[in-house]
Every structure is written in structure tokens, then in C-alpha cells.
Design a protein around this motif. Sequence first.
Motif, PDB file in Angstrom:
ATOM      1  N   PRO A  14      -5.717  -0.120  12.776  1.00 18.67           N
ATOM      2  CA  PRO A  14      -4.902   1.007  12.286  1.00 18.67           C
ATOM      3  C   PRO A  14      -4.553   0.857  10.804  1.00 18.67           C
ATOM      4  O   PRO A  14      -4.508   1.852  10.070  1.00 18.67           O
ATOM      5  N   GLU A  15      -4.324  -0.382  10.350  1.00 20.85           N
ATOM      6  CA  GLU A  15      -3.969  -0.598   8.951  1.00 20.85           C
ATOM      7  C   GLU A  15      -5.151  -0.261   8.040  1.00 20.85           C
ATOM      8  O   GLU A  15      -4.989   0.326   6.960  1.00 20.85           O
ATOM      9  N   ILE A  16      -6.354  -0.629   8.482  1.00 17.00           N
ATOM     10  CA  ILE A  16      -7.552  -0.314   7.697  1.00 17.00           C
ATOM     11  C   ILE A  16      -7.741   1.201   7.647  1.00 17.00           C
ATOM     12  O   ILE A  16      -8.067   1.779   6.594  1.00 17.00           O
ATOM     13  N   ALA A  17      -7.498   1.863   8.774  1.00 12.24           N
ATOM     14  CA  ALA A  17      -7.613   3.331   8.805  1.00 12.24           C
ATOM     15  C   ALA A  17      -6.573   3.962   7.884  1.00 12.24           C
ATOM     16  O   ALA A  17      -6.860   4.935   7.178  1.00 12.24           O
ATOM     17  N   LEU A  18      -5.376   3.403   7.876  1.00 11.10           N
ATOM     18  CA  LEU A  18      -4.315   3.928   7.009  1.00 11.10           C
ATOM     19  C   LEU A  18      -4.722   3.804   5.540  1.00 11.10           C
ATOM     20  O   LEU A  18      -4.566   4.746   4.761  1.00 11.10           O
ATOM     21  N   ALA A  19      -5.271   2.639   5.175  1.00 11.28           N
ATOM     22  CA  ALA A  19      -5.729   2.444   3.799  1.00 11.28           C
ATOM     23  C   ALA A  19      -6.815   3.461   3.469  1.00 11.28           C
ATOM     24  O   ALA A  19      -6.814   4.079   2.395  1.00 11.28           O
ATOM     25  N   ALA A  20      -7.760   3.663   4.402  1.00  8.21           N
ATOM     26  CA  ALA A  20      -8.826   4.644   4.180  1.00  8.21           C
ATOM     27  C   ALA A  20      -8.227   6.035   3.980  1.00  8.21           C
ATOM     28  O   ALA A  20      -8.662   6.793   3.108  1.00  8.21           O
ATOM     29  N   SER A  21      -7.201   6.352   4.765  1.00  9.12           N
ATOM     30  CA  SER A  21      -6.630   7.704   4.715  1.00  9.12           C
ATOM     31  C   SER A  21      -5.933   7.976   3.385  1.00  9.12           C
ATOM     32  O   SER A  21      -5.739   9.138   3.027  1.00  9.12           O
TER      33      SER A  21
ATOM     34  N   GLY B 295      -7.142   6.684   0.565  1.00  6.81           N
ATOM     35  CA  GLY B 295      -8.171   6.563  -0.463  1.00  6.81           C
ATOM     36  C   GLY B 295      -8.326   5.180  -1.063  1.00  6.81           C
ATOM     37  O   GLY B 295      -8.944   5.029  -2.119  1.00  6.81           O
ATOM     38  N   ALA B 296      -7.780   4.152  -0.396  1.00  6.97           N
ATOM     39  CA  ALA B 296      -7.916   2.779  -0.922  1.00  6.97           C
ATOM     40  C   ALA B 296      -9.239   2.194  -0.427  1.00  6.97           C
ATOM     41  O   ALA B 296      -9.367   1.855   0.741  1.00  6.97           O
ATOM     42  N   GLY B 297     -10.202   2.077  -1.308  1.00  9.93           N
ATOM     43  CA  GLY B 297     -11.520   1.563  -0.921  1.00  9.93           C
ATOM     44  C   GLY B 297     -11.588   0.057  -0.917  1.00  9.93           C
ATOM     45  O   GLY B 297     -12.538  -0.538  -0.404  1.00  9.93           O
ATOM     46  N   SER B 298     -10.559  -0.581  -1.475  1.00 13.86           N
ATOM     47  CA  SER B 298     -10.487  -2.045  -1.469  1.00 13.86           C
ATOM     48  C   SER B 298      -9.005  -2.407  -1.435  1.00 13.86           C
ATOM     49  O   SER B 298      -8.157  -1.578  -1.759  1.00 13.86           O
TER      50      SER B 298
ATOM     51  N   LEU C 151       0.874  -1.187   0.000  1.00 11.00           N
ATOM     52  CA  LEU C 151       0.000   0.000   0.000  1.00 11.00           C
ATOM     53  C   LEU C 151       0.903   1.226   0.000  1.00 11.00           C
ATOM     54  O   LEU C 151       1.813   1.325   0.826  1.00 11.00           O
ATOM     55  N   ALA C 152       0.657   2.153  -0.927  1.00 10.48           N
ATOM     56  CA  ALA C 152       1.493   3.354  -1.019  1.00 10.48           C
ATOM     57  C   ALA C 152       0.673   4.605  -0.710  1.00 10.48           C
ATOM     58  O   ALA C 152      -0.541   4.628  -0.893  1.00 10.48           O
ATOM     59  N   ALA C 153       1.349   5.640  -0.246  1.00  7.40           N
ATOM     60  CA  ALA C 153       0.694   6.920   0.054  1.00  7.40           C
ATOM     61  C   ALA C 153       0.344   7.620  -1.255  1.00  7.40           C
ATOM     62  O   ALA C 153       1.163   7.673  -2.170  1.00  7.40           O
TER      63      ALA C 153
END
Length: 398
Positions: free
Chosen positions: A158-165, A167-170, A46-48
Motif C-alpha cells: 500500500p505504501e508503494i501504491a501511495l507513493a505511485a499515486s 507521482g514519486a517514481g523513486s 512523503l507528501a501529497a
Amino acid sequence: MTFVSALPFPEARAKVLEITRARRVLPGVERLPLLECAGRILAGALAADRDSPPLPRSVRDGFALRAAETPGRLTRQGEVRAGERFDEALKPGHAVEIMTGAPMPEGADAVVMVEHTRLEDGLVDVPAAEAGQNFNPRGAECRAGDTLLLPGMRLGFPEIALAASVGAGSLPVYQRPVVAIIGTGDELVEVGEPVLPHQIRNSNAYSLAVQVARAGGVPRVLPVAGDTVEQTAAIVEQALACDLVLLSGGVSAGKYDVVEPVLAGLGAEFFFDRVLIQPGQPLVFGSVRGRLFFGLPGNPASTMVCFEVFARAALELLGGAAESPLPIMRAPLTKPFRHRAGLTRFLPAWLDETGGLTPIPWAGSGDIRATARANCFLVADPDRPEYAAGELMGVLWR
Ligand code: AMP
Ligand code: MG
């Protein structure tokens, strides 16, 4: 029937990790909506998508100003709230009222907390400030393109929140390994069936199913295998369609303990078949037709402990996890503890709010109730027969 000498606990665990890592084939990958990814293992990096924060951002409610102009009396130039931006540059001798999360006005290099200021007639008295205080510069957390999560990480909140932050919806996650669970023993009856005094209920299928699911696997409970070579072999054959095979019972030295002979007959390779732990000395780990299997000891507490300290690691690694940690912490005993040296023991215990560790009396490896009353296992060192009250002892959370 001994294939390998008995291993001490650390060696046996290292063996499980080493063999599983060497032989695993990573599972297939599926893409799931973010909320369905909780507890799953990430299958891609997962990248920023942008710098975080994308702009210098205040972390306090207060006044944004130039540190070099403090202490002193400044003129209020306006205000900026979270969700807004301040388009003017900060003028000399001025301060901008700012809220937590709002972007810093251009030219400001510090924020003074509102509690430390006094505002009267458009003028604000501020104490001495240091440049850089109370705001996060652009990119303080990460830069666009930074790798935030690696494949093999388990996705918790926290990892799910990071993905949300970002913009990764899946996310891509590994498919869950399917785990066969086989209870063995002529004495076993299924829950809900009538039970005679000489029979017991197949509770291990339940503890294992819960442990498997918690570790990221899909439990597949197979019919109980009676204590004959034919019945056990037939059910093991079915189990080989799964990614991992767990058997419980039938691995001791009794006349009707047929699990090892059955697996040997199917051409299994055995990595160990006895470990110096309690509960759970007889414990078989091997591979048959490319499938790893564990022959867990049948006593309920033994099955539970052996799954936690051995089989869970194999399952998590098979599921694509990069690591499967077994965090054994230390806590002071509330009373003395003694045991017979030679075995690493994992016994039911209670870790209280003050951090004190109290052993829970138990009636042996069959005592499910004592395990259910515990919130952890104390971990007794095989070389240390006696512990005094207050001494630190190993704790494994359950
Ligand atoms: P075994 O290793 O087969 O000799 O079993 C050891 C003890 O665990 C015996 O008292 C069994 O009755 C009990 N046991 C074995 N399998 C199960 C099971 N699936 N659920 C509950 N207890 C079991
Ligand atoms: Mg048995």
C-alpha cells in the motif's frame, strides 16, 4: 559465567528495544526506483502533490443530480465517464449519467446508483437521495502538502501504491544493515560436505540468513568457529566490521561454550545472558566495540525463535525502522494444553482456517521439522500451566 540475572520475556524484549534505540546510529540513505523500495525503510517523509481526489468524484455508476429534486422524474442531460470532465453545469430538473471515477458535474450533490433508476425516452425515474451520497468530495483522502508517510515506515504494497499515486517514481530509503552470522561448534559441517554420524550440518546459518534478509538486513555468513577461544575470537573480530553480530551456539554452561568468555575478553558489555523462555533460555545480548551482538542458543528451534522475538527487533531498529512490532494475537485452542510454569514458551502450532490453534508435537528445541510443519508459534504464559480446549492462547505468526 553469569553476568546479569535471568530476565522474564517482556523485560528482556524491552531491554533489546531500549538499548538498540539508545545506541543506534541511523544508516546512510540511498534513493531507489519505486519498485526496488519494497520491504525497505523510508528515510524521508512523503507528501501529497495535490488534493485527493483532486475533484469531487463519483464512487458509483449512476446519475448525478440534486438531492433536493428527488424522488422524481428528471431529464437526462448527458453523460460523463472516468477520464472525462463535464463542462456544463447541471440544469434544474436534470440528471447526468455518471460512471465510477468520473468527476461530478457542477451543481450536483448526490449520485443515485444506476440499479435504482429507470431510464426511458431521455427521462430517468430516481428514488429519494441524500446530499453527499455516493461521491467523494475534493480532498476526502488528503490535501496537497499533507504528510502521507513518515521516515522509519516499512514500504509494503500500500505504501508503494501511495507513493505511485502522488507521482514519486523513486524514494529515499535507509541502507540495509549488514549482519554477521557465525555458527559455533566443532560438530558442525557445511551443507554439501560429507557428514559423519557424530556431526551435524550448519543449518542455523541458513535459517538466520533467511530471517535476516526478511527483516531487511544483508546476511554475511562467516566461517564456522570451532569451540576454542582463539578460533571464536578470530571470527568475532572479522564480524565486528558488520552492523550487527549474530552467533549461534556456545552460550550454555558447557565446558566448551566459549562465546561469552570470548566476548568478555574483547571488552563486551552484557545486558542479559539468560531469558525465561523456551526454546532458548541461554541467550546473550550485549555490545562490543560499539556493535550490538546476540549469542543465540545453538538448538535450531531456539535460534529461530530467539531471532524472531529479540534479534529481529534490534535489526529492524538498526535499519532505521521507527517500530518493530511483535504482534501476539489470541486464538482458541482446539485441544487442552499444559506446560511447566515459569517459562514463556513459543512452540510450533497450526492456526487453521476457522481460527483454531493446534499444538504440533515436537521432539524438543532441535526439532526443525516440527517448526517447518507449523505456520505459527503458540505463546504459553509462564503463569498459566493449563489451558482448556476453547481457551484463548497467544499466537505469533511465523
Ligand atoms: P550449543 O548451544 O552449542 O550447545 O548447541 C546446542 C545444540 O544445537 C547442539 O546439539 C548443537 O549441535 C546444535 N547446533 C549448534 N549450532 C548449530 C548450527 N549452526 N546448526 C545446527 N545445529 C546447531
Ligand atoms: Mg556448541
